[in-house]
Design an enzyme around this catalytic site. Structure first.
Site, PDB file in Angstrom:
ATOM      1  N   GLY A   7       0.836  -1.200   0.000  1.00  0.00           N
ATOM      2  CA  GLY A   7       0.000   0.000   0.000  1.00  0.00           C
ATOM      3  C   GLY A   7       0.869   1.247   0.000  1.00  0.00           C
ATOM      4  N   GLU A 162      -2.722  14.628   7.885  1.00  0.00           N
ATOM      5  CA  GLU A 162      -2.261  15.136   6.599  1.00  0.00           C
ATOM      6  C   GLU A 162      -1.947  16.626   6.709  1.00  0.00           C
ATOM      7  OE1 GLU A 162      -4.785  13.839   3.350  1.00  0.00           O
ATOM      8  OE2 GLU A 162      -4.926  11.892   4.321  1.00  0.00           O
ATOM      9  N   CYS A 273     -10.704   9.644   7.220  1.00  0.00           N
ATOM     10  CA  CYS A 273     -10.771   8.710   8.348  1.00  0.00           C
ATOM     11  C   CYS A 273     -11.791   8.986   9.441  1.00  0.00           C
ATOM     12  CB  CYS A 273      -9.393   8.586   8.972  1.00  0.00           C
ATOM     13  SG  CYS A 273      -8.257   7.779   7.833  1.00  0.00           S
TER      14      CYS A 273
HETATM   15  N1  LIG Z   1      -4.772   9.092   5.239  1.00  0.00           N
HETATM   16  C1  LIG Z   1      -4.394   9.276   6.480  1.00  0.00           C
HETATM   17  O1  LIG Z   1      -4.038  10.388   6.875  1.00  0.00           O
HETATM   18  C2  LIG Z   1      -4.371   8.148   7.462  1.00  0.00           C
HETATM   19  C3  LIG Z   1      -4.858   6.889   7.113  1.00  0.00           C
HETATM   20  N2  LIG Z   1      -4.817   5.862   8.019  1.00  0.00           N
HETATM   21  C4  LIG Z   1      -5.258   4.517   7.631  1.00  0.00           C
HETATM   22  O2  LIG Z   1      -4.239   3.937   6.805  1.00  0.00           O
HETATM   23  C5  LIG Z   1      -4.817   3.090   5.820  1.00  0.00           C
HETATM   24  C6  LIG Z   1      -4.358   3.520   4.450  1.00  0.00           C
HETATM   25  O3  LIG Z   1      -4.832   4.837   4.226  1.00  0.00           O
HETATM   26  P1  LIG Z   1      -4.303   5.706   3.023  1.00  0.00           P
HETATM   27  O4  LIG Z   1      -2.836   5.558   2.894  1.00  0.00           O
HETATM   28  O5  LIG Z   1      -4.884   7.051   3.212  1.00  0.00           O
HETATM   29  O6  LIG Z   1      -5.016   4.949   1.793  1.00  0.00           O
HETATM   30  P2  LIG Z   1      -4.708   5.110   0.242  1.00  0.00           P
HETATM   31  O7  LIG Z   1      -5.960   4.776  -0.479  1.00  0.00           O
HETATM   32  O8  LIG Z   1      -4.052   6.429  -0.007  1.00  0.00           O
HETATM   33  O9  LIG Z   1      -3.608   3.977  -0.047  1.00  0.00           O
HETATM   34  C7  LIG Z   1      -3.879   2.617  -0.013  1.00  0.00           C
HETATM   35  C8  LIG Z   1      -3.133   1.958  -1.169  1.00  0.00           C
HETATM   36  O10 LIG Z   1      -3.218   0.545  -1.015  1.00  0.00           O
HETATM   37  C9  LIG Z   1      -3.233  -0.028  -2.323  1.00  0.00           C
HETATM   38  N3  LIG Z   1      -3.720  -1.405  -2.250  1.00  0.00           N
HETATM   39  C10 LIG Z   1      -4.967  -1.849  -1.953  1.00  0.00           C
HETATM   40  N4  LIG Z   1      -4.988  -3.195  -1.945  1.00  0.00           N
HETATM   41  C11 LIG Z   1      -3.736  -3.611  -2.235  1.00  0.00           C
HETATM   42  C12 LIG Z   1      -3.122  -4.882  -2.357  1.00  0.00           C
HETATM   43  N5  LIG Z   1      -3.816  -6.004  -2.144  1.00  0.00           N
HETATM   44  N6  LIG Z   1      -1.816  -4.952  -2.680  1.00  0.00           N
HETATM   45  C13 LIG Z   1      -1.097  -3.834  -2.886  1.00  0.00           C
HETATM   46  N7  LIG Z   1      -1.611  -2.591  -2.769  1.00  0.00           N
HETATM   47  C14 LIG Z   1      -2.916  -2.474  -2.434  1.00  0.00           C
HETATM   48  C15 LIG Z   1      -4.128   0.901  -3.111  1.00  0.00           C
HETATM   49  O11 LIG Z   1      -3.901   0.775  -4.503  1.00  0.00           O
HETATM   50  C16 LIG Z   1      -3.701   2.278  -2.544  1.00  0.00           C
HETATM   51  O12 LIG Z   1      -2.701   2.889  -3.343  1.00  0.00           O
HETATM   52  C17 LIG Z   1      -6.330   3.156   6.040  1.00  0.00           C
HETATM   53  O13 LIG Z   1      -6.709   2.078   6.849  1.00  0.00           O
HETATM   54  C18 LIG Z   1      -6.522   4.458   6.800  1.00  0.00           C
HETATM   55  O14 LIG Z   1      -7.649   4.411   7.629  1.00  0.00           O
HETATM   56  C19 LIG Z   1      -4.279   6.023   9.259  1.00  0.00           C
HETATM   57  C20 LIG Z   1      -3.769   7.247   9.642  1.00  0.00           C
HETATM   58  C21 LIG Z   1      -3.775   8.403   8.775  1.00  0.00           C
HETATM   59  O1  LIG Z   2      -6.541   8.412  10.992  1.00  0.00           O
HETATM   60  C1  LIG Z   2      -6.356   9.390  10.306  1.00  0.00           C
HETATM   61  O2  LIG Z   2      -6.573   9.443   9.091  1.00  0.00           O
HETATM   62  C2  LIG Z   2      -5.878  10.669  10.903  1.00  0.00           C
HETATM   63  O3  LIG Z   2      -7.061  11.505  11.060  1.00  0.00           O
HETATM   64  C3  LIG Z   2      -6.812  12.810  11.536  1.00  0.00           C
HETATM   65  O4  LIG Z   2      -5.925  13.497  10.665  1.00  0.00           O
HETATM   66  P1  LIG Z   2      -6.445  14.229   9.339  1.00  0.00           P
HETATM   67  O5  LIG Z   2      -7.808  13.732   8.990  1.00  0.00           O
HETATM   68  O6  LIG Z   2      -5.370  14.095   8.343  1.00  0.00           O
HETATM   69  O7  LIG Z   2      -6.532  15.778   9.707  1.00  0.00           O
HETATM   70  P2  LIG Z   2      -7.033  16.586  10.995  1.00  0.00           P
HETATM   71  O8  LIG Z   2      -6.078  17.669  11.235  1.00  0.00           O
HETATM   72  O9  LIG Z   2      -7.358  15.712  12.114  1.00  0.00           O
HETATM   73  O10 LIG Z   2      -8.365  17.261  10.460  1.00  0.00           O
HETATM   74  C4  LIG Z   2      -9.515  16.490  10.172  1.00  0.00           C
HETATM   75  C5  LIG Z   2     -10.674  17.417   9.843  1.00  0.00           C
HETATM   76  O11 LIG Z   2     -11.118  18.108  11.004  1.00  0.00           O
HETATM   77  C6  LIG Z   2     -11.159  19.502  10.748  1.00  0.00           C
HETATM   78  N1  LIG Z   2     -10.880  20.223  12.002  1.00  0.00           N
HETATM   79  C7  LIG Z   2      -9.762  19.955  12.712  1.00  0.00           C
HETATM   80  C8  LIG Z   2      -9.506  20.596  13.897  1.00  0.00           C
HETATM   81  C9  LIG Z   2     -10.409  21.537  14.375  1.00  0.00           C
HETATM   82  O12 LIG Z   2     -10.240  22.165  15.453  1.00  0.00           O
HETATM   83  N2  LIG Z   2     -11.524  21.798  13.651  1.00  0.00           N
HETATM   84  C10 LIG Z   2     -11.791  21.150  12.472  1.00  0.00           C
HETATM   85  O13 LIG Z   2     -12.840  21.398  11.847  1.00  0.00           O
HETATM   86  C11 LIG Z   2     -10.115  19.723   9.677  1.00  0.00           C
HETATM   87  O14 LIG Z   2     -10.320  20.924   8.987  1.00  0.00           O
HETATM   88  C12 LIG Z   2     -10.329  18.493   8.821  1.00  0.00           C
HETATM   89  O15 LIG Z   2     -11.404  18.680   7.942  1.00  0.00           O
HETATM   90  C13 LIG Z   2      -6.111  12.721  12.903  1.00  0.00           C
HETATM   91  O16 LIG Z   2      -5.779  14.044  13.344  1.00  0.00           O
HETATM   92  C14 LIG Z   2      -4.843  11.875  12.814  1.00  0.00           C
HETATM   93  O17 LIG Z   2      -4.280  11.721  14.104  1.00  0.00           O
HETATM   94  C15 LIG Z   2      -5.206  10.501  12.249  1.00  0.00           C
HETATM   95  O18 LIG Z   2      -4.038   9.717  12.091  1.00  0.00           O
END
Ligand SMILES: NC(=O)C1=CN([C@@H]2O[C@H](COP(=O)(O)OP(=O)(O)OC[C@H]3O[C@@H](n4cnc5c(N)ncnc54)[C@H](O)[C@@H]3O)[C@@H](O)[C@H]2O)C=CC1
Ligand SMILES: O=C(O)[C@H]1O[C@H](OP(=O)(O)OP(=O)(O)OC[C@H]2O[C@@H](n3ccc(=O)[nH]c3=O)[C@H](O)[C@@H]2O)[C@H](O)[C@@H](O)[C@@H]1O
Length: 480
Positions: A7, A162, A273
């Site tokens: 991923g 992000e 998320c």
């Molecule tokens: N986006 C964020 O800020 C955060 C996301 N997470 C969690 O992390 C996980 C991943 O999230 P993202 O990176 O945002 O998702 P994403 O959609 O950006 O990336 C996932 C990737 O996995 C690939 N993929 C899917 N199945 C596959 C397979 N069988 N083999 C190889 N590649 C495969 C997809 O093509 C895709 O590029 C999710 O569970 C999400 O909830 C956790 C913290 C922060």
């Molecule tokens: O699991 C995840 O994907 C991640 O989700 C959030 O991170 P993210 O969604 O990237 O960004 P945030 O800064 O949390 O903002 C989320 C949303 O809440 C909004 N927000 C945030 C803070 C606030 O005070 N008010 C508010 O409306 C932001 O504008 C945005 O739309 C969490 O902050 C991360 O710790 C977590 O890893």
């Protein structure tokens, strides 16, 4: 040591880049089934906009950081395998609209079973329902032909946000590692802990049992989102009473037990998320018979939807209950500043509602492409995270009412209103007099992020609405 990560998304790419950057002696290969994504990771223009990411990737790439679609080969060669695939909300069948869709997750587990000829540490990086590690163990145990091979499953959820991903990865509040409390489980935890301790102080690398680690991730996101919904709920009361939510946030945030972070009232939270993980938590609670607990957490999403509805209702109310044919400038489409990510951005809901009322949208975002916006507005709910979520017939309709602009000034020219959806810094320093001069009067600003100064803008002549701010006399004095 060799690390592979299945991923190459928002999490897999940056987290692995940081490990490779901090540990030059460890070979890190990031894998994906999407050739286009891997090509972008191998190019000068990375697939993700994230401050500081380019420097880290460009330094480590080719040295000890690699991006590849040869999943089986690199998984087979690795000592530690991270799984960082998407775990979206299910769109059909049992649990649709709530449960996590573990299709991608299971396919990654099956790939590992097929590819491995030696014992491995498997690390859950994706956010998954509690007890998923057990499912992975079962898939691996029943599919791996060589029974002498041992798989130790760890949960190592990611907490980066992000826009600040690189700082979060460099200096995390904590790294959480959950494992089985067996001899080999504890050894696996220690191995992964040692990797992080190369740059994270050891007291910040927390260990737990597997289920606590899995549940902590869902709980952390639920608590963060709950804070936003709580302050957003209060913002509605502020508007009804003349209180100012910014002052309320500040006043309560100075209490050290509450703290000042995550108290910015807004048009609603977005991102890939928060909603997904809360819905998942709700589904798990319902599955184990905890209806009251499920209802409690569901209300966080309910208030978020209410806040987006409220925002559009305020727009309509102020603009004489009709936006039909009116040009509405949308400033920002990303779900927050400093990212090009639009997943579950409130801008989608706001645009949908305005378009349903026949508005003409002119949108400007410094990081989001026109294609992305049109695609987002054409997809059904939750479809964005599924490969099947491609072009729909809605696209033609969207294009009739939605255009993108190269600057904020272009978007506002001839518009009746500006709606600020993303708190990009550049929106704070625009020449609002110039914007005003080019707009239809009365000219409105609806600030979904509370980043502009209502007093100054009213002096120019704008009618201003800010979330949770005292209402503009133009609105309160109207006959509506
Ligand atoms: N986006 C964020 O800020 C955060 C996301 N997470 C969690 O992390 C996980 C991943 O999230 P993202 O990176 O945002 O998702 P994403 O959609 O950006 O990336 C996932 C990737 O996995 C690939 N993929 C899917 N199945 C596959 C397979 N069988 N083999 C190889 N590649 C495969 C997809 O093509 C895709 O590029 C999710 O569970 C999400 O909830 C956790 C913290 C922060
Ligand atoms: O699991 C995840 O994907 C991640 O989700 C959030 O991170 P993210 O969604 O990237 O960004 P945030 O800064 O949390 O903002 C989320 C949303 O809440 C909004 N927000 C945030 C803070 C606030 O005070 N008010 C508010 O409306 C932001 O504008 C945005 O739309 C969490 O902050 C991360 O710790 C977590 O890893």
């Amino acid at each position: 040591m060799k690390i592979a990560c299945i991923g190459a998304g928002y999490v897999g790419g940056p987290t692995m880049a940081m490990i490779a950057y901090k540990c030059p002696d460890i070979e890190v290969v990031v894998l994906d089934i999407a050739q286009a994504r891997i090509d972008q990771w191998n190019s000068d223009k990375l697939p993700i906009y994230e401050p500081g990411l380019d420097e880290i990737v460009f330094e480590a790439r080719g040295r000890n950081l690699f991006f590849s679609i040869d999943v089986e080969k690199h998984v087979g060669e690795a000592d530690i395998i991270f799984i960082s695939v998407n775990t979206p909300t299910k769109v059909r069948g049992v649990g649709a609209g709530a449960a996590a869709d573990l299709t991608y997750w299971e396919s990654a587990a099956r790939t590992i079973a097929k590819a491995c000829t030696s014992s491995k540490i498997i690390v859950e990086k994706s956010t998954v329902p509690v007890k998923t590690a057990e499912a992975v163990e079962k898939v691996l145990a029943r599919n791996c032909v060589d029974k002498s091979i041992r798989f130790d499953i760890l949960s190592n959820p990611e907490f980066l946000a992000e826009g600040t991903a690189i700082d979060d990865l460099k200096k995390p509040d904590r790294v959480l590692i959950g494992g089985r409390e067996t001899e080999s489980g504890l050894k696996a935890v220690a191995t992964l802990k040692a990797v992080y301790e190369r740059w994270v102080p050891s007291e910040r690398v927390i260990t737990a049992n597997l289920w606590s680690a899995e549940l902590s991730k869902l709980t952390a996101n639920a608590f963060l989102a709950q804070r936003i919904s709580s302050i957003n709920a209060i913002s509605a009361l502020c508007e009804a009473t003349g209180a100012n939510v910014k002052q309320v946030s500040y006043a309560i945030g100075t209490d050290s037990r509450i703290g000042p972070k995550f108290l910015n009232a807004s048009v609603g939270f977005g991102g890939s998320c928060f909603q997904k993980d809360i819905l998942n938590l709700v589904y798990i609670c319902e599955s184990v018979g905890l209806k009251e607990v499920a209802d409690y957490w569901r209300s966080v999403v309910t208030i978020n939807d209410y806040q987006k509805d409220r925002f559009v209702n305020r727009m309509l109310e102020a603009m004489f209950n009709t936006v039909s044919g009116k040009r509405c400038a949308i400033f920002g489409f990303a779900f927050k500043k400093d990212t090009g990510d639009t997943r579950e951005t409130p801008a989608i809901d706001v645009c949908h509602k305005l378009m349903a009322d026949k508005a003409k949208i002119a949108c400007y975002d410094p990081q989001v492409t026109e294609d992305q916006m049109i695609r987002d507005l054409s997809l059904d709910p939750y479809m964005w995270d599924h490969p099947a979520g491609q072009v729909t017939p809605k696209m033609t309709m969207v294009k009739q009412q939605f255009t993108t602009c190269k600057t904020a000034y272009e978007a506002a020219a001839g518009a009746h209103c500006i709606a600020i959806m993303t708190e990009w810094d550049e929106f704070k320093t625009l020449d609002y007099q110039k914007l005003y001069d080019g707009m239809v009067k009365p000219a409105y600003i609806f600030d979904g992020r509370n980043i502009v100064d209502p007093v100054k803008l009213r002096e120019i002549g704008f009618v201003v609405y800010g979330i949770g701010q005292p209402l503009d006399p133009f609105v309160t004095e109207s006959a509506f």
